[in-house]
Every structure is written in C-alpha cells, then in structure tokens.
Design a protein around this motif. Structure first.
Motif, PDB file in Angstrom:
ATOM      1  N   ALA A  96     158.907 142.154  44.692  1.00 45.16           N
ATOM      2  CA  ALA A  96     157.483 142.422  44.914  1.00 45.16           C
ATOM      3  C   ALA A  96     157.225 142.869  46.348  1.00 45.16           C
ATOM      4  O   ALA A  96     156.413 143.769  46.603  1.00 45.16           O
ATOM      5  CB  ALA A  96     156.677 141.164  44.600  1.00 45.16           C
ATOM      6  N   GLN A  97     157.916 142.234  47.281  1.00 46.95           N
ATOM      7  CA  GLN A  97     157.761 142.593  48.686  1.00 46.95           C
ATOM      8  C   GLN A  97     158.245 144.020  48.937  1.00 46.95           C
ATOM      9  O   GLN A  97     157.585 144.805  49.629  1.00 46.95           O
ATOM     10  CB  GLN A  97     158.541 141.607  49.558  1.00 46.95           C
ATOM     11  N   LYS A  98     159.386 144.367  48.352  1.00 45.80           N
ATOM     12  CA  LYS A  98     159.932 145.713  48.495  1.00 45.80           C
ATOM     13  C   LYS A  98     159.016 146.760  47.878  1.00 45.80           C
ATOM     14  O   LYS A  98     158.938 147.906  48.350  1.00 45.80           O
ATOM     15  CB  LYS A  98     161.315 145.779  47.842  1.00 45.80           C
ATOM     16  N   ALA A  99     158.320 146.376  46.794  1.00 48.84           N
ATOM     17  CA  ALA A  99     157.438 147.315  46.091  1.00 48.84           C
ATOM     18  C   ALA A  99     156.038 147.352  46.689  1.00 48.84           C
ATOM     19  O   ALA A  99     155.165 148.060  46.189  1.00 48.84           O
ATOM     20  CB  ALA A  99     157.370 146.941  44.617  1.00 48.84           C
ATOM     21  N   SER A 100     155.821 146.572  47.761  1.00 42.72           N
ATOM     22  CA  SER A 100     154.508 146.508  48.437  1.00 42.72           C
ATOM     23  C   SER A 100     153.384 146.139  47.464  1.00 42.72           C
ATOM     24  O   SER A 100     152.324 146.772  47.423  1.00 42.72           O
ATOM     25  CB  SER A 100     154.187 147.858  49.111  1.00 42.72           C
ATOM     26  N   ILE A 101     153.644 145.086  46.673  1.00 42.09           N
ATOM     27  CA  ILE A 101     152.654 144.594  45.714  1.00 42.09           C
ATOM     28  C   ILE A 101     151.399 144.154  46.466  1.00 42.09           C
ATOM     29  O   ILE A 101     151.476 143.477  47.489  1.00 42.09           O
ATOM     30  CB  ILE A 101     153.235 143.426  44.897  1.00 42.09           C
ATOM     31  N   LYS A 102     150.248 144.524  45.939  1.00 40.52           N
ATOM     32  CA  LYS A 102     148.992 144.220  46.622  1.00 40.52           C
ATOM     33  C   LYS A 102     148.511 142.794  46.394  1.00 40.52           C
ATOM     34  O   LYS A 102     147.845 142.208  47.248  1.00 40.52           O
ATOM     35  CB  LYS A 102     147.911 145.204  46.167  1.00 40.52           C
ATOM     36  N   ARG A 103     148.821 142.233  45.201  1.00 39.13           N
ATOM     37  CA  ARG A 103     148.407 140.857  44.895  1.00 39.13           C
ATOM     38  C   ARG A 103     149.477 140.167  44.062  1.00 39.13           C
ATOM     39  O   ARG A 103     149.989 140.743  43.106  1.00 39.13           O
ATOM     40  CB  ARG A 103     147.074 140.845  44.144  1.00 39.13           C
ATOM     41  N   PHE A 104     149.786 138.925  44.433  1.00 40.05           N
ATOM     42  CA  PHE A 104     150.793 138.145  43.723  1.00 40.05           C
ATOM     43  C   PHE A 104     150.193 136.776  43.409  1.00 40.05           C
ATOM     44  O   PHE A 104     149.779 136.046  44.312  1.00 40.05           O
ATOM     45  CB  PHE A 104     152.047 137.980  44.581  1.00 40.05           C
ATOM     46  N   TYR A 105     150.135 136.423  42.121  1.00 41.92           N
ATOM     47  CA  TYR A 105     149.597 135.132  41.693  1.00 41.92           C
ATOM     48  C   TYR A 105     150.733 134.277  41.141  1.00 41.92           C
ATOM     49  O   TYR A 105     151.431 134.687  40.197  1.00 41.92           O
ATOM     50  CB  TYR A 105     148.522 135.335  40.626  1.00 41.92           C
TER      51      TYR A 105
END
Length: 322
Positions: A96-105
């Motif tokens: 997720a960090q590598k993909a630059s995810i905007k929101r993680f729940y």
C-alpha cells in the motif's frame, strides 16, 4: 477503486454490499471465492503472503479496507495464523505504501485490550492482550502507528466488539451465544459462573456503517475507534430475556471458571480447537468499550443492542441450522 480484503467474513459480506449499493468500484481479496460471489465484481484469490500478488492487487487502488485475518489456529496451526495476521498484514502495508494508497482502514479488535482494569475501555487505555489473536492485532497496530507517526501512511484503526449476526459461520462464536452445536443439545444455553459478566457485541451492519462513516468523512487519519453496541445487560439477564422473547425453554448449564479452564486445557492437550482461549476469555470476563469518540467525530450510532443482536442471530440459527 477500493481493495477489500476479507470479503468472505460476516463483516466483509455486509460491507461489500453497502459499498456496491453506494456505487463504489470494489476489488475483493480473500482465501477463496465463494459460490455466491457476485459475477460482476473483481476477485483475487490469495493469502497475503505473496508480495507480487499484493502489488498487483493494489494497482489502481486509492483505498484499502483490510479485514482479512485468522482468528484461531485451526487445522493449519498457530504458525500459519501468525504468518497471515502479522507477516501478511505487513506485506499489505508495504504494498500500500509503495502504491501511494490515499486511505488505509485496518480492522483491529477488542482483544488488544486484554482483561480491562476498568470499564468502559477507552481507546488510550493500556493494551495487554491475553489471546494469540489479540497479540497479533496489537503488533500490526503498532506497525500502523509507526507509519502514521512518520506520515508515511494515512491509516484509520477500528477496534470492534465481538461481531455477531445472522449467517455467522464461526462455531466458537455460535457457542458463545450459549448454544451447543451437537450431541442432541442444540437448544441448551450456557452460563459462565454467576452470570454477572457483561460482554459487548456488535452487529455486522453497525460495524459496516462505522467504516462507511469514516470512508465518507475522509478525515480520520491517525484515529483509533472503538465500536460496539449500547445497553449491555448481564449474561444471565440476556438469557432470561432471550427465553421470553423467543418462547423457548432450554435447560441451563452453569460452567464454573475451573470447569471452563479444565475443558480448555484438555481440548488443547488433545489438539482440538473447538474451545479456544478466545472462547474462554468471552465466558469468564466482562468487556465494554467506550465508543464516544466515533459517535462524536462521525455521528455514528449503533442501531442494534446486545438483545436485538442475540435475538436476530438465535432466530436465524433456530430456523436455518436446527
């Protein structure tokens, strides 16, 4: 695009339906694809242990809702459970960090608190889990907080009470509803020692609404939210009211703490995972979460209390399983 892990769980199925109804584009990720899974939705079969597969799963995704975990060792054992809960979640966070995810729940659990010193339990109270599942969840929570502090990931954490509702598949959860699952005792209700313990529940609809409220608000990064029902009666009061509401008159079996611990240790010795440490914790302890933060921040309110959750689930159980 939303990546939803753990879409086959009780909460996952409920949340997926709400997301689809809202018109969201959802990519689902779980151990296996169910026969009734909607044909028009994207599904990825996996166990979170393959970084390349997770990289593919995160492609084009803006939001991740991570529900996927293993609550008990089961046939594959504690080692595999730990791999999925900890290493698998770490893999997903990295992807997720590598993909630059905007929101993680991230779905944590009431189990991170362990045995509370005082109730209701607040978000900032001590975390001292006593179950393997709680320890796994706390370890990933700590990873999340590290990323939040470094401003590396926009993460929101949910700590739900015990999620129960119709179509629940977990036999230990069903047994926690005071029902035996065999031996011609399907209507027998169990009471732990004096029946004065209180254990908060959460309906899957309310749990899904809490996540949806955070998703809609888009401003919950760095927050941890307890979520659970209101109006939690004692165990004995629940049973008496259930008997009256459903017009059933099952015999009661009182389980002393000593008997419960003996049963747990004996079944563990013979490598039977039917009566687990989580179930032992539920039987012998009280737990009520303070949910005021999510009510204040997001305007969320649980629509169903313990009695409504139990009544609805038992009615389903009596109709569909007996």
């Amino acid at each position: 695009m939303i990546l939803l892990t753990g879409c086959n769980t009780l909460l996952g199925r409920t949340l997926l339906k709400k997301l689809v109804e809202k018109g969201e584009k959802v990519r689902c990720y779980d151990f296996y694809k169910t026969k009734d899974f909607p044909e028009n939705l994207e599904f990825i079969n996996g166990d979170l242990l393959d970084p390349r597969q997770l990289k593919k799963a995160c492609d084009g995704v803006e939001t991740i809702i991570h529900l996927m975990d293993i609550k008990r060792p089961g046939k594959k054992g504690r080692k595999y459970m730990k791999k999925i809960n900890i290493k698998g979640s770490e893999n997903l966070l990295f992807a997720a960090q590598k993909a630059s995810i905007k929101r993680f729940y991230f779905l944590s659990s009431y189990a991170v608190y362990g045995k509370p010193k005082a109730m209701p339990v607040r978000q900032d109270d001590r975390k001292k889990p006593v179950t393997p599942y709680g320890k796994d969840k706390l370890k990933i929570e700590n990873q999340c907080w590290t990323l939040i502090t470094k401003k590396s990931m926009p993460i929101t954490i949910f700590r739900p009470a015990l999620i129960i509702g119709p179509q629940v598949k977990d036999p230990v959860v069903l047994m926690s509803l005071f029902m035996a699952l065999g031996m011609d005792e399907a209507n027998r209700m169990y009471v732990a020692h004096n029946g004065n313990t209180k254990f908060q529940l959460l309906h899957p609809d309310d749990a899904a609404d809490a996540i949806m409220a955070a998703y809609t608000a888009k401003s919950t990064t760095g927050k941890a939210y307890n979520i659970g029902s209101d109006n939690v009666p004692t165990q004995m009061d629940q049973i008496v009211r259930l008997r009256d509401r459903l017009r059933i008159d099952p015999p009661l079996s009182f389980i002393t703490p000593g008997k419960a611990i003996f049963l747990f240790l004996f079944l563990k010795l013979v490598k039977t995972n039917y009566f687990t440490r989580e179930h032992l914790f539920y039987l012998l302890n009280s737990l009520i979460l303070d949910c005021q933060n999510i009510k204040t921040d997001l305007g969320w309110q649980p629509k169903k209390d313990n009695m409504e959750i139990l009544t609805e689930t038992v009615e389903w159980y009596l109709k569909e399983k007996l």
